[in-house]
Design an enzyme around this catalytic site. Structure first.
Site, PDB file in Angstrom:
ATOM      1  N   HIS A   1       5.533   5.666  -1.945  1.00  0.00           N
ATOM      2  CA  HIS A   1       5.702   4.905  -0.710  1.00  0.00           C
ATOM      3  C   HIS A   1       4.818   3.669  -0.671  1.00  0.00           C
ATOM      4  O   HIS A   1       5.229   2.631  -0.155  1.00  0.00           O
ATOM      5  CB  HIS A   1       5.418   5.786   0.506  1.00  0.00           C
ATOM      6  N   GLY A   2       3.608   3.762  -1.157  1.00  0.00           N
ATOM      7  CA  GLY A   2       2.764   2.579  -1.100  1.00  0.00           C
ATOM      8  C   GLY A   2       1.493   2.740  -1.889  1.00  0.00           C
ATOM      9  O   GLY A   2       1.010   3.857  -2.099  1.00  0.00           O
TER      10      GLY A   2
END
Lengths: 467, 318
Positions: free
Chosen positions: A292-293
């Site tokens: 996701h990040g």
């Protein structure tokens, strides 16, 4: 036509980045064909394809993360060496189309999918614009054959697609963007807010991220359906989940099944000794968080979900016994409610890490939120004026902000009612069975509701675009 | 395909008709929110004013119309609006004069360095387009809104697609319509008096505030065009135009030489071009008196009274 439209759509963001996309497309296209032609070298060809895809993802998305952490470590250990950071912008939807491209080569490697000979069709599979930037992450078996087929005009599909798009716009523009107006200032500066405000912001964010992401998917899937191409469903009422594993079978389904098929099962899944099974769960969730990040907040978010899963598995028997001892199992509604409520709270706590700018901010929000609840109850009981409303609406001018909050709560109620009515079914299918007068009234109601209560001015970008 | 097409046309037709009806309702209802000063001014028709003041907050807060009325025995109105550039002042005056038939004998236009540089550097929201969207069907308003909105395509959508303009700013409009008496600052100037002025109370010493040094020497061309449009519009309607500058607290304001010269050259050019009187009152009597200021560029209640008295004397003399 579709490929040209997809190219224009992608180039709308940063035109030159299309070259990166083309590089992966070319590598995977030839990798697919060569894997099929040369079964004896298929493993090395798959590895080349995966290294290319993951390498590009790592460079653009994670280089600065690793460099920053390395520099901090180097600083602490007095190594006197630092890696300079790159000033690059993440190509839009990189994580999504990389995973979609990888699923193609893996499926060809496994023999579940014939290699695509038509370069344009394969490029379209990776670049198909309705799902290019934020999924759903499709499988070649589901969409590649659809790109070969001729699609005649189908009014039913058009209707269903438009209904789904309308529903997606309602979720995004009315709910998610309105919540952003409340929630963004709180997450940007949590120290300026009371504990109860932090709780409200966390709960609202749970709805924001659902409506933002599923809204995007509905718009994308609907737009695709209008053109006659069916994409997989990505959400199935995730906040009605009764456990964390149930949540993951309903939330971002295309990603969770991707991890299941290409990571969890190859690692052995649950058909291994218990300790390895638990390890597999932890690996999948940590990687999912990292996907996701490039921030520790996402890794902790993933780790928290892994912890929930493991804790749930370890205490399953005990919890069942407790439920029986307290007679909760006999009261079905209470049993269901307690499960749904607990799951929602756990997911919400994890979302705080997902949204917060730093780990320390997230920890502060959770701590202050927990302490803030009893303090707030005391305030409600003692405060004579309506000032106790202020921390709930997250602003000082509560009469004005209350208006926004009422609109928001009504919209969330509509969302929940629609979820309840449609059940597991697609909203379009359910509505199309109704008489025309009801259908048209519903369509018009939503069109007017969006126009009157949608947050159009300075509306926020889709949250998942950053991934 | 054909039966479907009929149904689609019927559905679209019904909804567009409904949108058009709602569009008309909103166009008439929103301007009734007279707690918003712009709409208060535009709610008045066929008015005669001897004296009107136009400009941003430095006019809104500094012009005490009662003083002018008393000393000059005239009817005065304050058209000042908080944080607006000349484009918005022009569209307001245009609507007042051409649609509402307001007759103004003398219009005092505030010119200042802050008004003539790029309005984006002086004001956070120099053109409140949403205030004027209910009037967008009028060509004059449409042109100004189009020239002052970054996304011009949007302006066409606002004009030609029913209710699109409302959707873009629905939250502001709904609050104006239903919550205006409780609206916070920024939604509207709630406490203006019967002449349209808002007076400020000093809360802290102006000497404690940070001094301002202005060095931007580029006067904004578009801004100047709208200032000229205001002058031309007034002259076309038989109004005498006078230029003046509101005082600043001189101890705390300095300009670079080029900034000051370019600003003064612009004002002098305008003076000559339109043969206008200019009252250079930036350094008026009050400008050294700390007790007359709310902040470095805005007078407080006492300052407004004193400056209005001085300006009325000047107006009476000439």
């Amino acid at each position: 036509m579709l490929l040209a439209a997809s190219c224009i759509f992608y180039m709308f963001f940063i035109p030159k980045y299309i070259l990166i996309l083309f590089l992966t497309i070319i590598v995977d296209y030839f990798a697919g064909i060569l894997i099929e032609k040369n079964p004896q070298h298929k493993k090395s060809l798959l590895v080349i394809s995966i290294i290319t895809n993951v390498g590009i993802l790592m460079f653009f998305k994670y280089f600065n993360f690793f460099a920053t952490n390395f520099n901090e470590l180097s600083d602490k250990l007095n190594w006197n060496y630092s890696v300079s950071l790159l000033e690059i912008i993440l190509p839009i939807g990189l994580s999504f189309h990389t995973f979609q491209a990888m699923s193609y080569t893996i499926e060809v490697y496994r023999g579940n999918q014939r290699a695509e000979k038509h370069f344009g069709i394969y490029a379209l599979y990776v670049m198909y614009y309705p799902q290019l930037v934020a999924g759903p992450i499709e499988r070649p078996q589901n969409v590649l054959h659809q790109f070969h087929e001729e699609h005649k005009f189908n009014f039913n599909l058009l209707q269903r697609g438009l209904v789904l798009m309308l529903w997606g716009f309602f979720k995004k523009v009315v709910i998610a963007d309105r919540i952003a107006y409340f929630v963004n200032p709180v997450f940007e500066d949590p120290h300026s807010y009371e504990g109860i405000s932090l709780c409200v912001a966390a709960v609202l964010f749970s709805f924001q991220i659902f409506c933002d992401f599923s809204g995007y998917c509905d718009i994308g899937i609907g737009a695709s359906q209008v053109m006659g191409i069916k994409l997989m469903n990505n959400f199935n009422r995730p906040y009605s989940a009764k456990s964390i594993s149930d949540f993951w079978s309903r939330w971002h389904i295309s990603l969770s099944t991707w991890f299941r098929d290409y990571l969890y099962i190859p690692l052995g899944g649950n058909r291994v000794p218990k300790i390895k099974w638990y390890r597999n769960i932890v690996i999948v969730f940590l990687i999912s968080g990292f996907w996701h990040g490039a921030n520790w907040t996402f890794i902790i978010w993933g780790g928290l979900h892994a912890f929930y899963q493991l804790f749930g598995l370890a205490t399953n028997d005990l919890r069942e016994k407790l439920r029986q001892a307290f007679g909760i199992t006999k009261m079905k509604w209470l049993n269901s409610f307690s499960q749904v409520f607990t799951t929602f709270i756990l997911v919400t706590i994890a979302w705080v890490f997902f949204r917060a700018d730093t780990v320390s901010n997230a920890v502060y929000m959770i701590k202050s939120g927990i302490v803030g609840i009893p303090n707030y109850v005391e305030k409600v009981l003692t405060e004579k004026d309506y000032l106790w409303l202020e921390p709930l609406v997250l602003r000082s001018n509560y009469k004005v902000e209350l208006f926004d909050l009422v609109v928001l709560l009504v919209s969330i109620m509509i969302l929940e009612i629609v979820h309840h009515i449609k059940g597991e079914e697609n909203i379009g299918n359910r509505l199309l069975q109704k008489p025309v007068l009801i259908r048209w009234s519903v369509y018009s109601f939503f069109i007017f509701f969006i126009l009157f209560f949608g947050a159009f001015h300075n509306s926020a970008e889709f949250i998942y675009f950053q991934f | 395909m054909r039966p479907h097409l009929k149904r689609v046309i019927l559905f679209v037709g019904i909804n567009v008709s409904l949108l058009a009806i709602l569009d008309a309702i909103m166009c008439s209802q929103i301007p009734k929110s007279v707690a918003i000063k712009n709409y208060w001014l535009l709610s008045k028709t066929d008015q005669n004013y001897d004296l009107a003041f136009i400009g941003p907050s430095r006019v809104l807060n500094s012009m005490d119309c009662e003083v002018f009325e008393r000393k000059l025995n005239c009817k005065a109105i304050n058209l000042g609006l908080s944080g607006v550039g000349y484009a918005e002042q022009y569209v307001l005056l245009k609507l007042m004069m051409e649609e509402n038939h307001a007759r103004i004998k003398k219009l005092c236009v505030e010119v200042s360095y802050y008004n003539l540089i790029n309005p984006d550097s002086s004001f956070s929201y120099p053109f409140h387009e949403y205030i004027y969207l209910p009037y967008l069907k009028k060509d004059g308003v449409f042109d100004v809104v189009k020239n002052n909105t970054k996304d011009q395509l949007k302006v066409y959508l606002w004009r030609y697609f029913p209710l699109a303009w409302f959707a873009e700013f629905n939250n502001s409009y709904l609050k104006m319509m239903f919550l205006v008496s409780n609206a916070p600052p920024g939604i509207g100037d709630m406490d203006f008096d019967e002449h349209g002025s808002v007076f400020l109370k000093s809360t802290e010493s102006v000497n404690k505030k940070v001094a301002h040094y202005y060095s931007n020497s580029t006067m904004d061309l578009k801004t100047k065009v709208y200032l000229e449009k205001i002058i031309e519009l007034a002259k076309r309607n038989g109004t005498e135009v006078v230029l003046y500058t509101s005082p600043v607290y001189t101890k705390k304001v300095t300009y670079s030489k080029s900034a000051w010269n370019n600003y003064r050259n612009t004002v002098n050019q305008l003076k000559r071009k339109y043969n206008l009187k200019y009252f250079d009152t930036e350094k008026a009597n009050v400008s050294n008196d700390e007790s007359k200021f709310y902040d470095i560029t805005h007078l407080n209640r006492d300052g407004a009274m004193a400056f209005s008295s001085d300006l009325s004397d000047s107006l009476a003399k000439k």
